[in-house]
Design a protein around this motif. Structure first.
Motif, mmCIF file in Angstrom:
data_model
loop_
_atom_site.group_PDB
_atom_site.id
_atom_site.type_symbol
_atom_site.label_atom_id
_atom_site.label_comp_id
_atom_site.label_asym_id
_atom_site.label_seq_id
_atom_site.Cartn_x
_atom_site.Cartn_y
_atom_site.Cartn_z
ATOM 1 N N GLY A 137 2.061 26.574 22.082
ATOM 2 C CA GLY A 137 1.293 26.462 22.503
ATOM 3 C C GLY A 137 -0.085 27.424 21.923
ATOM 4 O O GLY A 137 -1.460 26.619 21.819
ATOM 5 N N LEU A 138 -0.204 28.863 21.855
ATOM 6 C CA LEU A 138 -0.752 29.628 21.425
ATOM 7 C C LEU A 138 -1.134 29.572 19.987
ATOM 8 O O LEU A 138 -1.762 29.433 19.477
ATOM 9 N N ARG A 139 0.324 29.249 19.448
ATOM 10 C CA ARG A 139 0.591 28.736 17.930
ATOM 11 C C ARG A 139 -0.687 27.980 17.218
ATOM 12 O O ARG A 139 -0.962 27.755 15.934
ATOM 13 N N SER A 155 -13.605 40.647 18.778
ATOM 14 C CA SER A 155 -11.772 40.899 18.892
ATOM 15 C C SER A 155 -11.003 40.135 18.913
ATOM 16 O O SER A 155 -10.952 39.045 19.791
ATOM 17 N N ARG A 156 -9.361 40.487 18.306
ATOM 18 C CA ARG A 156 -8.630 39.729 18.320
ATOM 19 C C ARG A 156 -7.916 39.499 20.410
ATOM 20 O O ARG A 156 -7.666 38.904 20.493
ATOM 21 N N LEU A 157 -8.621 40.817 20.491
ATOM 22 C CA LEU A 157 -7.890 40.303 22.647
ATOM 23 C C LEU A 157 -8.763 39.308 22.540
ATOM 24 O O LEU A 157 -9.129 38.381 23.734
ATOM 25 N N ALA A 158 -10.533 38.977 22.523
ATOM 26 C CA ALA A 158 -11.332 38.632 22.943
ATOM 27 C C ALA A 158 -11.451 36.653 22.722
ATOM 28 O O ALA A 158 -11.113 36.106 23.247
ATOM 29 N N ILE A 159 -10.429 36.879 21.034
ATOM 30 C CA ILE A 159 -10.662 35.331 20.343
ATOM 31 C C ILE A 159 -9.326 35.335 21.752
ATOM 32 O O ILE A 159 -9.317 33.922 21.635
ATOM 33 N N PHE A 160 -8.085 36.243 21.896
ATOM 34 C CA PHE A 160 -6.775 35.358 22.584
ATOM 35 C C PHE A 160 -7.095 35.471 24.142
ATOM 36 O O PHE A 160 -6.763 33.982 24.918
ATOM 37 N N ARG A 161 -8.362 35.831 24.600
ATOM 38 C CA ARG A 161 -8.600 35.869 25.780
ATOM 39 C C ARG A 161 -9.770 34.486 26.177
ATOM 40 O O ARG A 161 -9.750 33.569 27.301
ATOM 41 N N ARG A 162 -10.551 34.166 25.331
ATOM 42 C CA ARG A 162 -11.421 33.203 25.254
ATOM 43 C C ARG A 162 -11.004 31.999 24.743
ATOM 44 O O ARG A 162 -11.694 29.894 24.894
ATOM 45 N N VAL A 163 -10.527 31.703 24.120
ATOM 46 C CA VAL A 163 -9.929 30.499 22.758
ATOM 47 C C VAL A 163 -7.989 30.170 23.160
ATOM 48 O O VAL A 163 -8.277 28.994 23.277
ATOM 49 N N GLU A 164 -7.886 31.466 22.504
ATOM 50 C CA GLU A 164 -5.941 30.967 22.429
ATOM 51 C C GLU A 164 -5.135 31.336 24.100
ATOM 52 O O GLU A 164 -4.177 29.782 23.891
ATOM 53 N N LEU A 165 -6.017 31.729 24.836
ATOM 54 C CA LEU A 165 -4.847 32.039 26.002
ATOM 55 C C LEU A 165 -5.740 30.112 26.927
ATOM 56 O O LEU A 165 -4.685 29.147 27.789
ATOM 57 N N PRO A 166 -6.795 30.380 26.792
ATOM 58 C CA PRO A 166 -6.682 28.428 27.391
ATOM 59 C C PRO A 166 -6.593 27.512 26.884
ATOM 60 O O PRO A 166 -6.299 26.323 27.471
ATOM 61 N N GLY A 167 -6.771 27.524 25.056
ATOM 62 C CA GLY A 167 -5.872 26.327 24.532
ATOM 63 C C GLY A 167 -4.557 25.780 25.333
ATOM 64 O O GLY A 167 -3.901 24.834 24.583
ATOM 65 N N ALA A 168 -3.251 27.147 24.778
ATOM 66 C CA ALA A 168 -2.486 26.971 25.289
ATOM 67 C C ALA A 168 -1.686 26.444 27.169
ATOM 68 O O ALA A 168 -0.506 26.529 26.845
ATOM 69 N N LEU A 169 -3.153 26.203 27.635
ATOM 70 C CA LEU A 169 -2.215 26.527 28.858
ATOM 71 C C LEU A 169 -1.859 24.686 29.662
ATOM 72 O O LEU A 169 -0.459 24.686 29.824
ATOM 73 N N PRO A 170 -1.945 23.644 28.819
ATOM 74 C CA PRO A 170 -1.191 22.543 29.072
ATOM 75 C C PRO A 170 -0.228 22.982 27.842
ATOM 76 O O PRO A 170 0.723 22.625 29.322
ATOM 77 N N ALA A 171 0.010 23.627 27.095
ATOM 78 C CA ALA A 171 1.884 23.556 26.590
ATOM 79 C C ALA A 171 2.421 24.511 27.392
ATOM 80 O O ALA A 171 3.510 23.869 27.829
ATOM 81 N N ILE A 172 2.042 25.569 28.254
ATOM 82 C CA ILE A 172 2.838 26.198 29.347
ATOM 83 C C ILE A 172 2.924 25.264 30.099
ATOM 84 O O ILE A 172 3.950 25.915 30.773
ATOM 85 N N PHE A 173 1.837 24.979 31.286
ATOM 86 C CA PHE A 173 2.570 24.207 32.171
ATOM 87 C C PHE A 173 2.969 22.740 31.844
ATOM 88 O O PHE A 173 4.443 22.747 32.586
ATOM 89 N N SER A 174 3.112 22.441 30.456
ATOM 90 C CA SER A 174 4.574 21.040 30.305
ATOM 91 C C SER A 174 5.434 22.514 31.027
ATOM 92 O O SER A 174 6.499 21.632 30.716
ATOM 93 N N GLY A 175 6.110 23.340 29.900
ATOM 94 C CA GLY A 175 7.068 23.842 29.987
ATOM 95 C C GLY A 175 7.482 24.217 30.744
ATOM 96 O O GLY A 175 8.606 24.309 31.926
#
Length: 251
Positions: A137-139, A155-175
């Protein structure tokens, strides 16, 4: 148009057929009990099953939560480090070749016969589907959103917090949903390896006594635990990822 029967109707029909076949064939209860016999065991053994259920539920919940925390932490590390990802992912895959039924007795010897080895078994069983789905999901983050954040000097942390992590949540919950169906099985394996309480212990005690109806009753409760945990994860997803449900509705 073909009529689709609701799952509840199919389940009731299957239980009815089970009851009729067992009664018509005069199958002894110690070989294969009828649903009515299992229901009777749920009533007569209510006290024993209730105390055992509380023990197993605690093991399932604590082990599952530990798996979620550890899996998400490792998934973030693997996401930020390509070298670490290439090194550890094959090891994680190979670890799934070790049967849990073999690992549980070893953990009981190392950690004793308390709750600790049961939690470790549950966490191990639940860990892999969560971490793999989280990494995927993160990738799979939308590259356009990442580029947009970079143009805004994110920043790299801002990209992770605002884009990557929210976008990965459906995959995380699927797992997490997949892991939820395994958690009860992991707890039982841990109890079989060494325990004096829990539904797994009840099943072990019932086997030599030929109390097959009690074993079926324990299995039925384990199914209910798995369904309840699955429903809890699904509810959490609806609360934390509301945009996913809206996307599915408009699709």
């Amino acid at each position: 148009m073909r009529r689709v029967w609701p799952p509840a109707v199919l389940l009731v029909a299957a239980i009815g057929v089970w009851e009729l076949v067992v009664r018509a064939a005069h199958v002894p209860d110690y070989l294969f009990p009828a649903p009515s016999t299992v229901a009777s065991s749920l009533g007569s053994d209510a006290g024993l099953l209730a105390s055992a259920t509380l023990v197993t539920v605690r093991e399932v919940l604590l082990g599952f939560l530990a798996a979620v925390v550890l899996a998400l932490a490792l998934a973030v590390l693997l996401h930020f480090s390509a070298a670490l990802r290439r090194a550890l992912l094959p090891i994680l895959v190979l670890s799934q070749a070790v049967p849990t039924v073999v690992l549980a007795p070893v953990l009981a010897i190392l950690l004793g016969y308390g709750i600790a080895p049961k939690l470790v078994v549950v966490a191990i069983v639940c860990f892999f589907p969560i971490v793999v789905n989280a990494v995927d999901g993160l990738r799979s983050t939308d590259a356009e959103l990442v580029r947009m954040m970079r143009t805004l000097h994110g920043s790299r942390l801002a990209i992770f917090r605002r884009v990557e992590l929210p976008g990965a949540l459906p995959a995380i919950f699927s797992g997490a949903r997949v892991a939820a169906t395994y958690a009860a099985v992991g707890a039982v394996f841990g109890e079989w390896a060494g325990s004096s309480s829990g539904l797994g212990f009840v099943m072990l005690q019932a086997q030599p006594a030929l109390a097959t109806a009690r074993i079926f009753a324990a299995v039925l409760i384990l199914c209910a635990i798995a369904l309840a945990l699955y429903a809890l994860v699904t509810l959490s997803e609806r609360l934390l990822v509301p945009w996913e449900r809206e996307t599915a509705v408009h699709a």
